[in-house]
Design an enzyme around this catalytic site. Structure first.
Site, PDB file in Angstrom:
ATOM      1  CE1 TYR A  16      -8.867  -0.355   4.950  1.00 62.89           C
ATOM      2  CE2 TYR A  16      -7.143  -0.948   6.503  1.00 62.89           C
ATOM      3  CZ  TYR A  16      -7.553  -0.261   5.386  1.00 62.89           C
ATOM      4  OH  TYR A  16      -6.667   0.519   4.701  1.00 62.89           O
TER       5      TYR A  16
ATOM      6  CD1 TRP B 100      -1.449   3.187   8.111  1.00 63.49           C
ATOM      7  CD2 TRP B 100       0.679   2.777   8.663  1.00 63.49           C
ATOM      8  NE1 TRP B 100      -0.748   2.978   6.949  1.00 63.49           N
ATOM      9  CE2 TRP B 100       0.563   2.731   7.269  1.00 63.49           C
ATOM     10  CE3 TRP B 100       1.928   2.560   9.245  1.00 63.49           C
ATOM     11  CZ2 TRP B 100       1.651   2.477   6.436  1.00 63.49           C
ATOM     12  CZ3 TRP B 100       2.994   2.307   8.424  1.00 63.49           C
ATOM     13  CH2 TRP B 100       2.846   2.260   7.035  1.00 63.49           C
TER      14      TRP B 100
ATOM     15  CG  ASP C  33      -1.911   1.083   1.264  1.00 62.87           C
ATOM     16  OD1 ASP C  33      -2.314   1.560   0.190  1.00 62.87           O
ATOM     17  OD2 ASP C  33      -2.292   1.494   2.378  1.00 62.87           O
TER      18      ASP C  33
ATOM     19  CG  ASN D  43       4.217  -4.383   7.441  1.00 56.58           C
ATOM     20  OD1 ASN D  43       3.938  -4.123   8.597  1.00 56.58           O
ATOM     21  ND2 ASN D  43       3.395  -4.120   6.437  1.00 56.58           N
TER      22      ASN D  43
ATOM     23  CE1 TYR E 148      -4.864   0.765   9.982  1.00 60.22           C
ATOM     24  CE2 TYR E 148      -3.912  -1.413   9.736  1.00 60.22           C
ATOM     25  CZ  TYR E 148      -3.778  -0.044   9.729  1.00 60.22           C
ATOM     26  OH  TYR E 148      -2.554   0.530   9.477  1.00 60.22           O
TER      27      TYR E 148
ATOM     28  CE  LYS F 130      -6.157   3.241   7.284  1.00 55.81           C
ATOM     29  NZ  LYS F 130      -5.945   2.996   5.845  1.00 55.81           N
TER      30      LYS F 130
HETATM   31  C1  BDP Z   1      -1.520  -2.170   6.789  1.00 49.61           C
HETATM   32  C2  BDP Z   1      -0.214  -2.065   6.019  1.00 49.61           C
HETATM   33  C3  BDP Z   1       0.065  -0.647   5.574  1.00 49.61           C
HETATM   34  C4  BDP Z   1      -1.173  -0.026   4.988  1.00 49.61           C
HETATM   35  C5  BDP Z   1      -2.245   0.001   6.051  1.00 49.61           C
HETATM   36  C6  BDP Z   1      -3.541   0.654   5.560  1.00 49.61           C
HETATM   37  O1  BDP Z   1       0.865  -2.531   6.802  1.00 49.61           O
HETATM   38  O2  BDP Z   1       1.122  -0.653   4.647  1.00 49.61           O
HETATM   39  O3  BDP Z   1      -0.951   1.253   4.482  1.00 49.61           O
HETATM   40  O4  BDP Z   1      -2.538  -1.319   6.408  1.00 49.61           O
HETATM   41  O5  BDP Z   1      -4.357  -0.053   4.995  1.00 49.61           O
HETATM   42  O6  BDP Z   1      -2.133  -3.344   6.517  1.00 49.61           O
HETATM   43  O7  BDP Z   1      -3.689   1.842   5.724  1.00 49.61           O
END
Ligand code: BDP
Length: 609
Positions: free
Chosen positions: A490, A567, A163, A405, A486, A587
């Protein structure tokens, strides 16, 4: 590989500036000898990403040529001349004065070529570089697979498996350098034990001469410790004690000058190298990261090297600004998600006392598919990890190695609806309703990465950052449990109360199971700066604050949560996808141009006071 420096034995000149540039979609450059002259060049700054600069190049990832003429004027007696590339993303071929020097794979770590017999002294030289960053499953990070394998299964363009935008080009500086023919090749400084009364440190020096002597001088504030040792078979290991050391920490980022001198067999000094080092220990205890024997809860961010105009190119004003903003917020740490950052980031972190989790480019790994492809990718993953540790090992700010990661187990989920179910199933599994008995594909590869990390550096923790839905077997592979979560974004979107409840339950369960401290390596909400809502709703600045608060409150409540990295520090560029408005991940607590959202002020009030 020591970083180039200037001193009385060594020289390094940056070739940063405007270079000639030409895209080569037909791949006819080599045949037409573009390494001598480009037929139709335009100017490009080095460092930068070409995608950020030219209309016709935004999504262009294939071969492009860079050409630079430079004058080289050096005293070459007893000297080796070499070219140093701090990074070329991703695959590059290099020519000097029409002669091919070699090719290099890997986008974020330095590489060098000895050009002693090719460089023209006191004359003009022509350096040509072809670079491409095509997306293949066999590369690291992988791309070009079927959609975003690790994610929601939505299509994205360009088709990366991660991403962030797959920027291309000469992202960091290029140097033309000299060093003595008889020289120091590597220095490793380690703190073996440290207290305020005494520290035991070890300096390992590798030289290209078999016999001779090494003098090591460690200096701070006029206090000096000096040791002299004989070299046996290219290597000298010098362990010694420093009394009443000034320990490096975020509150007091004390740096010592470590000066290493090389004497040849006739006792003449032939090389010298100066490093800035810190004396400190780091480990993981039952409660978390311990620095110099004291608990050090981590507060900070996942980031990106990403800015307007530069793309992923090294942008020193942004680097300094980001450090300033992180300190303003009250953060004490960041992760170089999801690849090794330019070493300048670590130089500044050493000086500022910011703690860094240094991450490999092993992002978006998956383990099903063509075996040969997976095998060569694993080799690359291990090589990049070893090279990362080699480059960053002497930075006191680096407190851990993140070997991957969010690796994804086979067919983890194919839609968000499934993801939501998966997480509830996961939770059920975690509370003991069912047991996974089979070894999940990928487990061995991750273990191998952890082993590589530990074998190259026994003085720092090694971690894997796992996503929601990762198998239990992966959670405690590293020294602490590191997870991205998340809840509230999400999953359980818009339902922060339910998200808070599930997050807490999940963490309790993981902790009971693993007995290890938990580091929340990512959590956050896309937030459109200027979007407000009462009551809060997704994408509003209020929602971001409320979501972050849930995670931070839990961090304060649970001793086993040893750190929180939000994040993301700033909004950043991604491939185009339905989830990425304007090709951006929103984000950030700051916008891409580093303006604070409400969350930045919220964190400042909470962390800096
Ligand atoms: C995580 C990933 C990150 C993404 C983030 C997102 O590690 O690279 O940018 O989610 O969805 O899964 O914002």
């Amino acid at each position: 590989m020591l970083r180039p420096i200037n001193n009385k034995f060594r020289s390094c000149h940056s070739l940063a500036g405007l270079w000639d540039f030409q895209m080569d979609p037909d791949r006819c450059g080599e045949k037409n000898r573009w390494f001598k002259v480009l037929p139709n060049p335009r100017s490009i700054p080095v460092p930068s990403s070409w995608n950020e600069l030219f209309d016709d190049a935004r999504d262009y990832l294939d071969e492009s040529w860079y050409l630079k003429k430079f004058f080289f004027n050096a005293h070459l007696e007893n000297k080796t001349s070499y070219l140093r590339f701090d990074s070329a993303n991703y695959f590059s071929c290099i020519w000097l004065n029409g002669v091919g020097l070699g090719e290099h794979e890997g986008g974020h770590l330095p590489f060098e070529y000895d050009v002693s017999d090719k460089i023209l002294n006191t004359q003009e030289n022509v350096l040509a570089v072809s670079v491409e960053n095509r997306l293949f499953p066999s590369r690291v990070p992988p791309g070009g697979a079927d959609g975003w394998k690790a994610g929601a299964g939505t299509s994205m363009y360009p088709d990366a498996n991660y991403d962030f935008f797959p920027y291309c080009g000469l992202h960091r500086d290029v140097f033309v350098c000299t060093k003595p023919v008889q020289c120091i090749e590597d220095i490793k400084f380690e703190t073996l034990a440290a207290s305020v009364d005494s520290a035991s440190v070890c300096v390992r020096v590798v030289t290209n001469i078999k016999e001779g002597q090494i003098a090591v001088r460690l200096t701070i504030g006029g206090e000096q410790t000096e040791v002299l040792r004989t070299i046996t078979d290219h290597i000298t290991e010098i362990a010694f004690d420093v009394s009443k050391p000034q320990l490096w920490s975020p509150e007091d980022p004390a740096l010592y000058d470590l000066n290493v001198e090389l004497f040849d067999s006739s006792s003449a000094v032939v090389d010298e190298y100066l490093l800035y080092v810190g004396i400190r220990t780091v480990s993981v205890t039952k409660t978390g990261v311990s620095l110099n024997g004291k608990d050090m809860p981590l507060k900070g961010f996942g980031k990106h090297e990403d800015s307007d105009f530069f793309g992923r190119g090294l942008n020193l004003p942004v680097l300094v600004k980001d450090h300033e903003l992180m300190k303003w917020v009250g953060a004490n740490s960041f992760r170089t998600s999801h690849y090794p950052y330019a070493e300048e980031w670590l130089d500044l972190a050493d000086r500022d006392g910011l703690l860094v989790i240094s991450e490999t480019p092993n992002v978006g790994l998956y383990f099903d598919g063509d075996e040969a492809e997976l095998g060569s990718r694993q080799k690359l993953s291990e090589r990049f990890l070893a090279e990362l540790i080699d480059r960053d090992k002497n930075h006191p700010s680096v407190i851990a190695w993140s070997v991957a990661n969010e690796p994804s187990p086979p067919a983890i989920y194919s839609s968000f609806a499934e993801l939501e179910k998966t997480e509830e199933n996961q939770l059920r599994k975690a509370v003991g309703k069912s047991e996974v008995t089979t070894v999940v594909p990928g487990t061995q590869q991750l273990k191998d990465l952890i082993d590589v990390g530990r074998s190259y550096d026994a003085t720092r923790p090694v971690i894997v950052v796992n996503l929601l839905g990762a198998p239990d077997q992966w959670l405690d592979l590293g020294d602490m449990v590191c997870i991205t979560r998340y809840w509230g974004w999400y999953v359980k979107s818009g339902r922060l109360d339910e998200a808070a409840e599930l997050l807490e339950k999940e963490l309790e369960t993981i902790h009971k199971k693993t007995g290890k401290p938990i580091f929340l390596a990512e959590f956050g909400a896309d937030t459109l700066a200027g979007c407000h809502a009462v009551p809060s709703e997704m994408f509003s600045e209020e929602y971001q604050v409320e979501l972050l608060k849930i995670y931070l409150d839990l961090f304060e409540k649970k001793d086993y949560i040893c750190g929180v990295h939000i994040w993301n520090f700033a909004d950043f560029k991604t491939s185009q996808a339905v989830l990425r408005v304007g090709g951006m991940n929103l984000k950030g607590v700051f916008t891409r141009d580093r303006k604070p959202k409400m969350a930045a002020k919220f964190l400042h009030d909470r962390w800096s006071k």
